[in-house]
Motif scaffolding. Structure first.
Motif, short mmCIF file in Angstrom:
data_model
loop_
_atom_site.label_atom_id
_atom_site.label_comp_id
_atom_site.label_asym_id
_atom_site.label_seq_id
_atom_site.Cartn_x
_atom_site.Cartn_y
_atom_site.Cartn_z
N GLY A 1 0.73 -1.12 -0.05
CA GLY A 1 0.04 -0.16 -0.10
C GLY A 1 0.87 1.26 -0.11
N GLY B 1 -0.48 8.07 0.97
CA GLY B 1 -0.45 8.13 2.49
C GLY B 1 0.91 7.72 3.31
N ASP C 1 1.16 -1.55 -4.46
CA ASP C 1 0.01 -0.87 -4.32
C ASP C 1 -1.10 -1.34 -5.54
N ASN D 1 0.35 -6.01 -7.20
CA ASN D 1 -0.72 -7.05 -6.54
C ASN D 1 -1.38 -6.76 -5.48
N SER D 2 -2.30 -7.36 -5.45
CA SER D 2 -3.13 -7.33 -4.03
C SER D 2 -2.46 -8.09 -2.99
N ILE E 1 -8.02 -0.73 3.73
CA ILE E 1 -9.17 -0.16 3.08
C ILE E 1 -10.06 -0.03 4.27
N PRO F 1 -0.74 4.05 13.77
CA PRO F 1 -0.55 5.44 13.40
C PRO F 1 -1.86 6.30 13.58
N THR F 2 -1.61 7.62 13.47
CA THR F 2 -2.64 8.52 13.14
C THR F 2 -2.38 9.59 12.28
N LEU G 1 -7.90 7.88 3.96
CA LEU G 1 -8.72 7.09 4.84
C LEU G 1 -9.10 7.85 5.96
N THR G 2 -8.56 9.05 6.10
CA THR G 2 -9.07 9.75 7.32
C THR G 2 -9.42 11.08 6.96
#
Ligand code: NAD
Length: 306
Positions: free
Chosen positions: A15, A19, A39, A73-74, A101, A193-194, A199-200
């Motif tokens: 990923g 981010g 990714d 690849n996933s 996700i 993490p934040t 995603l946020t």
């Protein structure tokens, strides 16, 4: 003190097209690592795929004079991602399980697909990549693995039951991988993490969002992966240029019977509840042996009351 470098090390970041993963990939590459930028390039909810995200970060690394290769690849096909590392660079040293996700719904509305997809990407994906890299790490006597958890897993968060469960599952996975790898210098830690990311963007308050740069967390992850770092099996929370360690604590608890031959009544539990749940004095439980040791000690106490 010399800079901490990753020359000749091969780092896989899942990923890594955006981010946090992008920030990790750029930092490792800037310190000499050869990086696999994995990714799938899909949507935030796990839909679609594209090579754009990974390609963009690979270009950025190469522009900065670094070495990187893209992998699309996933993480569900984790072994293919590790193969990309070995095929291109001949080895793999560090694995950052970061891909993620969201499929947020209030608990009652979570569908099987919402549950399964979130678990597939976070938990199964981390299992697959780690299981593929683990024997390589053990054979070479060095490896560093990061699992990515979340405050949603540790503390719960409205609308994220599927995600919370998967993220706490990663803490369990890391705890055991850390034990099984320790003797071979294969260490596994968890980052919580934040950070500002797609995603946020609609979860974090706007005034916080701009301050929570992924680049402020990347050095914590990189340090955990350096061969000089001996941390193993830990959960490290980090945000906004701060980091701290989370651990399990237990109250001193209470015996619920006085003799080994006695049973335990519901009323005894009620009467002792305050003591059972009193966290004003706690002990840290680091290992399953410590947890069992305390159990044996309380049994001994009961036996001596015979
Ligand atoms: P992000 O959406 O910016 O990055 C996640 C990346 O993972 C995306 O580029 C996406 O394409 C990729 N991805 C998704 N599914 C994939 C799959 N099956 N295979 C390969 N790649 C896939 O989000 P982020 O905030 O940088 O999140 C990174 C990790 O950190 C995630 O695991 C997330 O759950 C976790 N996390 C983030 C925060 C935060 O505050 N941002 C908080 C807690 C946990």
């Amino acid at each position: 003190m010399a800079d901490l470098r990753f020359d000749d090390r091969v780092v896989v970041v899942t990923g890594a097209g955006a981010g946090l993963g992008r920030a990790y990939a750029l930092l490792f590459a800037s310190r000499g690592a050869k990086v696999v930028v994995n990714d799938l390039g899909g949507g935030r909810h796990g839909d679609g795929s594209s090579s754009k995200a990974a390609d963009g970060v690979v270009e950025e690394i190469r522009r900065n004079g670094g070495t990187a290769v893209a992998d699309y690849n996933s993480v569900v096909d984790g072994e293919k991602i590790i193969k990309t590392a070995v095929d291109n660079f001949g080895r793999v040293d560090v694995l950052i399980n970061n891909a993620g996700i969201l499929r947020d719904k209030s608990f009652a509305k979570i569908s099987d697909a919402d549950w399964d997809l979130v678990h597939a990407v976070h938990l199964k994906g981390s299992f697959k990549t780690t299981q593929a890299a683990f024997p390589i790490f053990k054979r070479q006597g060095y490896g560093r693995i990061i699992m990515t958890s979340s405050n949603s897993g540790l503390y719960g968060n409205f609308g994220q039951a599927n995600y919370s469960a998967a993220k706490m599952g990663l803490v369990g996975l890391a705890s055991t991988v850390a034990i099984e790898g320790a003797r071979s210098n294969v260490y596994c830690n968890v980052i919580v993490p934040t950070a500002a990311s797609r995603l946020t963007e609609d979860i974090l308050p706007p005034e916080l969002y701009t301050e929570l740069k992924p680049e402020l967390i990347a050095p914590v992850v990189a340090y955990l992966c350096h061969e000089s770092c001996q941390e193993n099996g830990s959960v490290i929370e980090s945000a906004a240029g701060w980091a701290g360690k989370c651990t399990v604590v237990r109250s001193n608890g209470s015996l619920l019977r006085t003799k080994i031959t006695d049973g335990v009544s519901i009323e005894a539990v009620r009467d002792k509840w305050e003591k059972i749940t009193d966290l004003s004095k706690v002990e840290r439980v680091n290992t399953i042996q410590e947890a069992t040791g305390a159990l044996m000690a309380s049994l001994e106490g009961l036996r001596s009351n015979q």
